[in-house]
Design an enzyme around this catalytic site. Structure first.
Site, PDB file in Angstrom:
ATOM      1  N   HIS A 136       0.889  -1.030   0.179  1.00 44.44           N
ATOM      2  CA  HIS A 136      -0.061   0.022   0.019  1.00 44.44           C
ATOM      3  C   HIS A 136       0.950   1.234   0.212  1.00 44.44           C
ATOM      4  CE1 HIS A 136      -3.638  -1.964   2.308  1.00 44.44           C
ATOM      5  NE2 HIS A 136      -3.264  -2.712   1.054  1.00 44.44           N
ATOM      6  N   TYR A 196      -8.511   7.025   2.397  1.00 45.59           N
ATOM      7  CA  TYR A 196      -9.915   6.530   2.189  1.00 45.59           C
ATOM      8  C   TYR A 196     -10.847   7.664   1.233  1.00 45.59           C
ATOM      9  CZ  TYR A 196     -14.138   3.643   2.938  1.00 45.59           C
ATOM     10  OH  TYR A 196     -15.241   2.981   2.635  1.00 45.59           O
ATOM     11  N   ASP A 249      -7.477   1.406  -5.287  1.00 51.42           N
ATOM     12  CA  ASP A 249      -9.084   1.027  -4.752  1.00 51.42           C
ATOM     13  C   ASP A 249      -9.754   2.214  -4.628  1.00 51.42           C
ATOM     14  OD1 ASP A 249     -10.875   0.053  -2.996  1.00 51.42           O
ATOM     15  OD2 ASP A 249      -9.696  -0.522  -1.260  1.00 51.42           O
ATOM     16  N   HIS A 272     -12.657   2.155  -3.267  1.00 47.33           N
ATOM     17  CA  HIS A 272     -13.501   1.886  -2.003  1.00 47.33           C
ATOM     18  C   HIS A 272     -15.001   2.300  -2.021  1.00 47.33           C
ATOM     19  CE1 HIS A 272      -9.554   2.884  -0.095  1.00 47.33           C
ATOM     20  NE2 HIS A 272      -9.825   1.591   0.377  1.00 47.33           N
ATOM     21  N   GLU A 284      -9.977  -1.756  -8.071  1.00 48.42           N
ATOM     22  CA  GLU A 284     -10.724  -2.344  -7.025  1.00 48.42           C
ATOM     23  C   GLU A 284     -12.041  -1.497  -6.654  1.00 48.42           C
ATOM     24  OE1 GLU A 284      -8.262  -3.181  -3.415  1.00 48.42           O
ATOM     25  OE2 GLU A 284     -10.078  -3.513  -2.256  1.00 48.42           O
ATOM     26  N   GLU A 316     -14.914  -6.822  -1.618  1.00 52.82           N
ATOM     27  CA  GLU A 316     -14.294  -6.647  -0.358  1.00 52.82           C
ATOM     28  C   GLU A 316     -15.653  -6.641   0.697  1.00 52.82           C
ATOM     29  OE1 GLU A 316     -11.305  -3.899   0.375  1.00 52.82           O
ATOM     30  OE2 GLU A 316     -12.028  -3.320   2.421  1.00 52.82           O
ATOM     31  N   ARG A 347     -11.978 -10.331  -4.457  1.00 52.29           N
ATOM     32  CA  ARG A 347     -11.121 -10.010  -3.186  1.00 52.29           C
ATOM     33  C   ARG A 347     -12.103  -9.807  -1.922  1.00 52.29           C
ATOM     34  NH1 ARG A 347      -7.761  -7.198  -2.368  1.00 52.29           N
ATOM     35  NH2 ARG A 347      -8.842  -5.631  -0.939  1.00 52.29           N
ATOM     36  N   ASP A 401      -7.377  -3.686   9.721  1.00 54.31           N
ATOM     37  CA  ASP A 401      -7.907  -4.216  11.217  1.00 54.31           C
ATOM     38  C   ASP A 401      -7.750  -5.459  11.337  1.00 54.31           C
ATOM     39  OD1 ASP A 401      -9.817  -4.018   8.790  1.00 54.31           O
ATOM     40  OD2 ASP A 401     -10.726  -5.528  10.146  1.00 54.31           O
ATOM     41  N   GLU A 417      -3.395  -9.350  -0.625  1.00 55.53           N
ATOM     42  CA  GLU A 417      -3.204  -7.894   0.054  1.00 55.53           C
ATOM     43  C   GLU A 417      -2.115  -8.015   1.327  1.00 55.53           C
ATOM     44  OE1 GLU A 417      -6.681  -5.809   1.157  1.00 55.53           O
ATOM     45  OE2 GLU A 417      -5.631  -3.994   1.375  1.00 55.53           O
TER      46      GLU A 417
HETATM   47 MG    MG Z   1     -10.447  -2.442  -0.560  1.00 50.50          MG
END
Ligand code: MG
Length: 441
Positions: A161, A192, A244, A246, A270, A296, A317, A350, A373
């Site tokens: 990342h 994010y 990503d 999100h 993603e 996700e 994923r 997390d 990942e």
């Molecule tokens: Mg993601």
């Protein structure tokens, strides 16, 4: 009054009825002399891991002295709900059952709740599933991937990342990972929703309304393709780039974004759509060759099966624990193999080392693997969970111990209690636009 079953335990083998003796001998031959194996109980261990994690682990005990398994019961948004589901409902249901019958116990746990694929119950069932695979591997004296078919690759490649405040800073950070050996790097700018965020208080906002960072789709569509243009100019074609979204975009925005990203030869983009809008992948497929990764937030096969079977995505994923553990992850991998899709199991910050290892053993042993990942842990976690996988040169390495290859030091875990519920502020998942309306992740 002593029951017949208890009486039998007192009898020497020679005194057993011939039928029972034959059954025991067949069991012993099948398991190379090992006796039947029952789940005798389980307990939930919660911890913050010496950091700010919200982790719950399930430790499943068996009738074989000293033999136990560990599973991840981690759900960062509702950790105590999973704990209660396990302690009040599922552990009593599992206790006394045959620990060898992983598939059957998974199915029985799945239908036991009548309503299926709830995110909490997936995690709870996944914790038992991981623990039972761990037990089976320990009993066999082999790392779990050996039981799943053996290594289909030498190690598990990871994507790192990279982030930064400017395209130049992101490029520098991608370069650092390339220098460490990573061949795949995910690039974001500002975390994010980054690239689409209007800073707090700025722009035209309703009087007295939402003043925080606000997501703006047009800003995102302008900023992120330019970031990747800079990355390709500065870094060339040697690195495989990921991004990503999100799930922040509208369907029209997602189609436009996928087209704009095509020149940068992405490894994948993603979660370009929220799970409610996945039918729009058909539109995306019609207009661009940008590879798509999705899933996700998926918890149900009815979400991923149509996307894979219609060849609308290139990578799936999901998080292994969120879909119910190793057993459903293996089945997902088999569906992927049939339709030319690849896996990219999710690992958020997390996440915990047990779930990471569950993904690792699946990753190592499947043909439909795409990428894994990255997730890494502080020293306190490596001490608390000896056998936590090691990252080196862009690859993940398990301990090669039997089962999952990890243990849990309960004394250390207890030293770092998990936070009690009480924080009612809006978490990072709640993103708002300029007018204060919600942007769906
Ligand atoms: Mg993601």
């Amino acid at each position: 009054m002593m029951r017949r079953r208890d009486l039998l335990k007192l009898l020497p083998a020679a005194a057993l009825p011939a039928r029972l003796l034959a059954a025991q001998q067949r069991e012993a031959a099948r398991t190379r002399g090992l006796p039947p194996l029952k789940i005798t109980g389980a307990k939930v261990i919660t911890t913050s891991g010496g950091a700010r994690y919200q982790w719950a682990f399930l430790k499943v005990f068996t009738s074989e002295p000293g033999l136990y398994g560990i599973g991840s019961a981690n759900n960062v948004m509702n950790p105590w709900t999973v704990v209660t589901a396990l302690e009040k409902h599922l552990i009593p249901f599992w206790t006394g059952k045959d620990a060898n019958r992983i598939e059957d116990l998974w199915q029985a746990s799945y239908v036991r709740s009548y309503w299926r694929n709830a995110s909490i119950l997936n995690v709870a069932n996944g914790a038992l599933d991981m623990a039972l695979w761990d037990i089976k591997g320990k009993r066999a004296g082999m790392p779990l991937y050996e039981l799943l078919g053996g290594k289909a690759r030498d190690a598990v490649p990871l994507y790192a990342h990279a982030d930064g405040r400017s395209p130049e800073e992101v490029a520098e950070n991608v370069r650092k990972y390339m220098d460490e050996g990573y061949r795949h790097v995910r690039a974001q700018m500002g975390g994010y929703g980054g690239g689409g965020m209007i800073p707090p208080g700025q722009g035209s906002r309703p009087e007295g309304g939402f003043a925080g960072p606000a997501f703006d789709e047009e800003a995102y569509l302008e900023t992120i393709p330019k970031l990747f243009e800079t990355l390709r100019v500065k870094l060339g074609r040697d690195v495989k780039l990921l991004h990503d979204v999100h799930e922040h975009l509208t369907p029209a925005g997602a189609v436009e974004f996928a087209k704009r990203m095509e020149p940068y030869r992405m490894f994948f983009v993603e979660d370009i759509l929220p799970p409610e809008q996945i039918d729009h992948f058909r539109r995306i497929r019609q207009v661009t060759s940008t590879p798509m990764a999705m899933g996700e937030l998926f918890t149900h096969p009815l979400e991923w099966n149509p996307l894979i079977a219609e060849r609308l995505i290139d990578f799936v994923r999901c998080r292994v624990s969120a879909i119910g553990g190793i057993t459903p992850a293996r089945k997902l991998a088999a569906v992927c193999e049939a339709f030319g899709c690849r896996t990219a199991f999710q690992e958020g910050g997390d996440n915990d080392p047990v779930n990471q290892l569950a993904a690792y053993h699946v990753d190592l042993s499947i043909s439909s693997f795409g990428i894994q990942e990255e997730n890494h842990f502080p020293q306190s976690v490596h001490e608390m969970l000896p056998g936590t996988a090691q990252l080196q040169g862009g690859y993940l390495y398990g301990s090669d111990g039997p089962g999952l290859g990890i243990d849990l030091d309960e004394k250390l875990a207890a030293r770092y209690p998990m936070a009690e519920p009480g924080d009612v502020s809006e978490p990072w998942t709640v993103v708002r636009g300029m007018d204060g309306s919600l942007v769906r992740p």
